[in-house]
Design a protein around this motif. Sequence first.
Motif, PDB file in Angstrom:
ATOM      1  N   VAL A  19     -11.369 -13.734   4.115  1.00 19.95           N
ATOM      2  CA  VAL A  19     -10.040 -13.110   4.790  1.00 19.95           C
ATOM      3  C   VAL A  19      -9.203 -12.366   3.689  1.00 19.95           C
ATOM      4  O   VAL A  19      -8.714 -11.154   3.978  1.00 19.95           O
ATOM      5  CB  VAL A  19      -9.471 -14.094   5.651  1.00 19.95           C
ATOM      6  N   THR A  78      -7.897  -8.397   3.237  1.00 16.76           N
ATOM      7  CA  THR A  78      -6.576  -8.008   3.602  1.00 16.76           C
ATOM      8  C   THR A  78      -6.081  -7.600   2.342  1.00 16.76           C
ATOM      9  O   THR A  78      -5.448  -6.659   2.499  1.00 16.76           O
ATOM     10  CB  THR A  78      -5.867  -9.327   3.707  1.00 16.76           C
ATOM     11  N   ARG A  79      -6.478  -7.827   1.216  1.00 19.89           N
ATOM     12  CA  ARG A  79      -6.387  -7.196  -0.188  1.00 19.89           C
ATOM     13  C   ARG A  79      -6.710  -5.818  -0.366  1.00 19.89           C
ATOM     14  O   ARG A  79      -6.313  -4.775  -0.900  1.00 19.89           O
ATOM     15  CB  ARG A  79      -6.248  -8.161  -1.266  1.00 19.89           C
ATOM     16  N   ASN A 104      -7.130  -4.039   2.223  1.00 18.75           N
ATOM     17  CA  ASN A 104      -6.215  -3.050   3.248  1.00 18.75           C
ATOM     18  C   ASN A 104      -7.505  -3.002   4.513  1.00 18.75           C
ATOM     19  O   ASN A 104      -7.124  -1.814   5.121  1.00 18.75           O
ATOM     20  CB  ASN A 104      -6.064  -1.848   2.804  1.00 18.75           C
ATOM     21  N   THR A 117      -9.276  -9.838  13.061  1.00 15.72           N
ATOM     22  CA  THR A 117      -8.203  -9.333  12.318  1.00 15.72           C
ATOM     23  C   THR A 117      -7.819  -9.869  11.031  1.00 15.72           C
ATOM     24  O   THR A 117      -8.037 -11.323  10.962  1.00 15.72           O
ATOM     25  CB  THR A 117      -7.147  -8.870  13.243  1.00 15.72           C
ATOM     26  N   THR A 118      -7.504  -9.279  10.059  1.00 16.28           N
ATOM     27  CA  THR A 118      -6.878  -9.783   8.835  1.00 16.28           C
ATOM     28  C   THR A 118      -5.655  -9.106   8.393  1.00 16.28           C
ATOM     29  O   THR A 118      -5.121  -9.447   7.452  1.00 16.28           O
ATOM     30  CB  THR A 118      -7.773  -9.160   7.499  1.00 16.28           C
ATOM     31  N   GLU A 119      -4.991  -8.674   9.444  1.00 13.02           N
ATOM     32  CA  GLU A 119      -3.645  -8.077   9.193  1.00 13.02           C
ATOM     33  C   GLU A 119      -2.648  -9.158   9.167  1.00 13.02           C
ATOM     34  O   GLU A 119      -2.692 -10.101   9.758  1.00 13.02           O
ATOM     35  CB  GLU A 119      -3.348  -7.173  10.315  1.00 13.02           C
ATOM     36  N   LEU A 120      -1.649  -9.067   8.405  1.00 17.94           N
ATOM     37  CA  LEU A 120      -0.635 -10.031   8.046  1.00 17.94           C
ATOM     38  C   LEU A 120       0.746  -9.348   8.702  1.00 17.94           C
ATOM     39  O   LEU A 120       0.987  -8.354   8.328  1.00 17.94           O
ATOM     40  CB  LEU A 120      -0.429 -10.289   6.556  1.00 17.94           C
ATOM     41  N   PRO A 179       3.702  -9.644   2.181  1.00 13.79           N
ATOM     42  CA  PRO A 179       2.241 -10.270   2.187  1.00 13.79           C
ATOM     43  C   PRO A 179       1.896 -10.632   1.041  1.00 13.79           C
ATOM     44  O   PRO A 179       0.997 -11.598   0.686  1.00 13.79           O
ATOM     45  CB  PRO A 179       1.713  -8.856   2.581  1.00 13.79           C
ATOM     46  N   LEU A 205      -0.009 -14.201   0.566  1.00 17.49           N
ATOM     47  CA  LEU A 205      -1.449 -14.158   0.093  1.00 17.49           C
ATOM     48  C   LEU A 205      -1.446 -15.191  -1.052  1.00 17.49           C
ATOM     49  O   LEU A 205      -2.285 -15.936  -1.129  1.00 17.49           O
ATOM     50  CB  LEU A 205      -2.082 -13.166  -0.171  1.00 17.49           C
TER      51      LEU A 205
END
Length: 232
Positions: free
Chosen positions: A78, A82-83, A85, A98-101, A106, A110
């Motif tokens: 995950v 996320t990193r 994008n 989903t991986t959005e924060l 952020p 993380l």
Amino acid sequence: MNDTEEVDVELGEAMRTQHACRYYREDPVPDEVLRQAVERARFAPNGGNRGAARFVFVRDPELRRQLGEWYLPLWEEVAAATRANKPAITTASGQHKTTELGFRDPAKTLADSDHFAQRFGSHPVIVVVCVDLAATHPTDTELDRLSIVGGASVYPMAQNLCLALRDQGVATTFTTLLVAREPEVKQLLGIPEHLSTACHIVAGYPARPFPTRLHRPEVRELAYADRYGAAL
């Protein structure tokens, strides 16, 4: 303050400051604190008052270590997405996760989550929240979407447990990542075949003070009057 002494946090404050704790002290959480939390959590609403939820409090170092070994790669997948994008991870079956924060910082979130995941197996208590799916009554199984209604028979009690622990000065982190390893977790802990794992809750005394305010979407973004989009 004695660890078993209640903090007696006002309910509104507890709800506003019950964060996902990433840093814990090594101090054990006494049995009485955990028992008292379950004593309160059991009054949560649940379908038909059937009491479908069960809690396994894992304190044994070797068992926690194994859970940590299974948890870390799930988090790393995950975090990497996320990193990079990527808005979601697409599974082999075509599902999108989903991986959005939704955090203000952020990068810090993380980093804190990396710290938490790398030490997952050494946190004081890992609570495995189980549910007897036969004791739930999901009403959305015929809809052309993922069924979610059955969670109503387990997650309110899990949230009550977190609030009851918060009232006793114990911090928590609620995670569903490890459910992906359900067969292994059930075998490790001797969880009966008829039970499913619904989530895991890390619990312990926080190494840092509880926050005084959490960032969450505003009421205007969450609630509407009569029709979706109409301001409450």
